[in-house]
Design a protein around this motif. Structure first.
Motif, PDB file in Angstrom:
ATOM      1  N   ASP A  18       0.230  11.744  -0.595  1.00  0.00           N
ATOM      2  CA  ASP A  18      -1.224  11.820  -0.473  1.00  0.00           C
ATOM      3  C   ASP A  18      -1.933  11.462  -1.775  1.00  0.00           C
ATOM      4  O   ASP A  18      -3.140  11.210  -1.773  1.00  0.00           O
ATOM      5  N   GLU A  19      -1.196  11.450  -2.884  1.00  0.00           N
ATOM      6  CA  GLU A  19      -1.808  11.079  -4.157  1.00  0.00           C
ATOM      7  C   GLU A  19      -1.907   9.563  -4.331  1.00  0.00           C
ATOM      8  O   GLU A  19      -2.554   9.083  -5.263  1.00  0.00           O
ATOM      9  N   LEU A  20      -1.257   8.808  -3.452  1.00  0.00           N
ATOM     10  CA  LEU A  20      -1.311   7.351  -3.530  1.00  0.00           C
ATOM     11  C   LEU A  20      -2.497   6.826  -2.733  1.00  0.00           C
ATOM     12  O   LEU A  20      -2.905   7.429  -1.739  1.00  0.00           O
ATOM     13  N   ASP A  21      -3.036   5.670  -3.156  1.00  0.00           N
ATOM     14  CA  ASP A  21      -4.055   5.059  -2.311  1.00  0.00           C
ATOM     15  C   ASP A  21      -3.378   4.506  -1.059  1.00  0.00           C
ATOM     16  O   ASP A  21      -2.153   4.387  -0.989  1.00  0.00           O
ATOM     17  N   LEU A  22      -4.181   4.185  -0.056  1.00  0.00           N
ATOM     18  CA  LEU A  22      -3.624   3.882   1.260  1.00  0.00           C
ATOM     19  C   LEU A  22      -2.746   2.637   1.263  1.00  0.00           C
ATOM     20  O   LEU A  22      -1.714   2.601   1.940  1.00  0.00           O
ATOM     21  N   ASP A  23      -3.127   1.598   0.520  1.00  0.00           N
ATOM     22  CA  ASP A  23      -2.310   0.384   0.483  1.00  0.00           C
ATOM     23  C   ASP A  23      -0.935   0.667  -0.113  1.00  0.00           C
ATOM     24  O   ASP A  23       0.094   0.231   0.423  1.00  0.00           O
ATOM     25  N   LYS A  24      -0.911   1.385  -1.223  1.00  0.00           N
ATOM     26  CA  LYS A  24       0.369   1.683  -1.875  1.00  0.00           C
ATOM     27  C   LYS A  24       1.210   2.600  -1.002  1.00  0.00           C
ATOM     28  O   LYS A  24       2.424   2.422  -0.869  1.00  0.00           O
ATOM     29  N   ARG A  25       0.575   3.600  -0.424  1.00  0.00           N
ATOM     30  CA  ARG A  25       1.312   4.529   0.425  1.00  0.00           C
ATOM     31  C   ARG A  25       1.985   3.793   1.581  1.00  0.00           C
ATOM     32  O   ARG A  25       3.165   4.021   1.877  1.00  0.00           O
ATOM     33  N   ALA A  26       1.239   2.922   2.242  1.00  0.00           N
ATOM     34  CA  ALA A  26       1.778   2.230   3.409  1.00  0.00           C
ATOM     35  C   ALA A  26       2.998   1.394   3.047  1.00  0.00           C
ATOM     36  O   ALA A  26       4.024   1.433   3.735  1.00  0.00           O
TER      37      ALA A  26
ATOM     38  N   THR B 145       2.309 -10.038  -2.815  1.00  0.00           N
ATOM     39  CA  THR B 145       1.431  -8.870  -2.737  1.00  0.00           C
ATOM     40  C   THR B 145       2.229  -7.616  -2.421  1.00  0.00           C
ATOM     41  O   THR B 145       1.983  -6.543  -2.983  1.00  0.00           O
ATOM     42  N   VAL B 146       3.204  -7.751  -1.531  1.00  0.00           N
ATOM     43  CA  VAL B 146       4.058  -6.610  -1.188  1.00  0.00           C
ATOM     44  C   VAL B 146       4.839  -6.147  -2.410  1.00  0.00           C
ATOM     45  O   VAL B 146       4.911  -4.946  -2.706  1.00  0.00           O
ATOM     46  N   HIS B 147       5.434  -7.096  -3.138  1.00  0.00           N
ATOM     47  CA  HIS B 147       6.196  -6.739  -4.342  1.00  0.00           C
ATOM     48  C   HIS B 147       5.304  -6.007  -5.344  1.00  0.00           C
ATOM     49  O   HIS B 147       5.716  -5.000  -5.937  1.00  0.00           O
ATOM     50  N   SER B 148       4.099  -6.511  -5.532  1.00  0.00           N
ATOM     51  CA  SER B 148       3.179  -5.900  -6.490  1.00  0.00           C
ATOM     52  C   SER B 148       2.794  -4.488  -6.061  1.00  0.00           C
ATOM     53  O   SER B 148       2.823  -3.545  -6.866  1.00  0.00           O
ATOM     54  N   ARG B 149       2.437  -4.335  -4.780  1.00  0.00           N
ATOM     55  CA  ARG B 149       2.049  -3.011  -4.291  1.00  0.00           C
ATOM     56  C   ARG B 149       3.211  -2.030  -4.358  1.00  0.00           C
ATOM     57  O   ARG B 149       3.027  -0.852  -4.691  1.00  0.00           O
ATOM     58  N   LEU B 150       4.403  -2.512  -4.025  1.00  0.00           N
ATOM     59  CA  LEU B 150       5.569  -1.634  -4.041  1.00  0.00           C
ATOM     60  C   LEU B 150       5.869  -1.165  -5.461  1.00  0.00           C
ATOM     61  O   LEU B 150       6.161   0.017  -5.693  1.00  0.00           O
ATOM     62  N   HIS B 151       5.790  -2.083  -6.415  1.00  0.00           N
ATOM     63  CA  HIS B 151       6.033  -1.717  -7.814  1.00  0.00           C
ATOM     64  C   HIS B 151       5.025  -0.664  -8.271  1.00  0.00           C
ATOM     65  O   HIS B 151       5.400   0.359  -8.875  1.00  0.00           O
TER      66      HIS B 151
END
Length: 200
Positions: free
Chosen positions: A138-146, A171-177
Motif C-alpha cells: 500500500d506504500e507503493l503508487d498504483l503503477d509500481k504496485r501493479a 517501461t515495465v523494466h523501469s517501473r519494476l526497478h
C-alpha cells in the motif's frame, strides 16, 4: 528481500493469465466487457482492492467505459486505457475508505495447496503475513504496485506484463526497478518501527 517476495506468493488470488484478445471493431460496451472483464478484475486485485469490493468496483469501471467509450483511441491498446480507468477508480475508492477509516482483511483459504486444513496457528500466521505484506504494498503508487504484483505474485515476465498493460517493455523494466526499490525502503521503515517497539 527474497524471503519477502516468497511471502508475496501467499496471496490466494495469484494466478497467471494470458492477455485478452483484441476487441473487434466497432466497439461497444458489451463486446468490451466480454473480452476484458477478467482483465479488469485482475487489474483491480493487483491494485490492492480487497475481495469484498472487487465486483462493485468492476461495475464502476464498466460504467465509466459506457460513458467514455466514444473517446477511446482505437489506435492505442485497450488494456492501457482500461488500466487507467481502474487506477482512477481505485484511487477514489482508497479516498472513500480512508474517510470511513475502513479496515479490510485478506481472506485466508480454508485448506492449504495440498488440500490439508491448516491449524489455527498456521491460519493466523498466514493471515498476519498477508496483512503485513498488504501494508507494504500500500506504500507503493498504483503503477509500481501493479507491476510488482504481476511480476512477483502472478509470475509474469516483463514482455507479458507489457502486453497485458499495453506499455513498452522498457517501461515495465523501469517501473519494476523502482517498485522493488520502493518496496525495499518500505520494508526497512517497517523493520525500524518494529525495532523501536512501534506499530507493526
Amino acid at each position: 528481500m527474497d524471503g519477502v517476495f516468497r511471502m508475496i506468493r501467499l496471496f490466494p488470488w495469484a494466478a497467471r493469465g494470458s492477455p485478452p484478445s483484441a476487441v473487434e471493431r466497432p466497439l461497444d460496451v458489451v463486446a468490451v466487457h466480454a473480452e476484458y472483464a477478467d482483465f479488469v478484475f485482475r487489474s483491480l486485485q493487483r491494485l490492492g482492492v480487497r475481495p469484498p469490493d472487487l465486483d462493485d468496483l468492476r461495475q464502476e469501471v464498466f460504467l465509466v467505459v459506457h460513458k467514455r467509450l466514444h473517446t477511446f483511441d482505437t489506435g492505442s491498446p485497450m488494456q492501457a486505457w482500461l488500466f487507467g480507468i481502474c487506477k482512477n477508480i481505485v484511487a477514489r475508492h482508497r479516498q472513500r475508505a480512508y474517510v470511513r477509516r475502513e479496515t479490510t482483511a485478506i481472506p485466508v483459504p480454508e485448506t492449504s495447496s495440498e488440500g490439508v486444513l491448516p491449524s489455527p496457528e498456521e491460519s493466523l500466521a498466514t493471515k498476519q503475513a498477508r496483512a503485513e505484506l498488504e501494508e507494504l504494498l500500500d506504500e507503493l503508487d498504483l503503477d509500481k504496485r501493479a507491476v510488482l504484483v504481476m511480476f512477483e505474485i502472478d509470475e509474469l515476465g516483463c514482455e507479458e506484463i507489457a502486453e497485458e498493460l499495453g506499455v513498452p517493455v522498457g517501461t515495465v523494466h523501469s517501473r519494476l526497478h523502482k517498485a522493488r526499490k520502493a518496496f525495499e525502503k518500505a520494508l526497512v521503515r517497517r523493520q525500524a518501527r518494529l525495532s523501536r517497539g512501534g506499530r507493526r
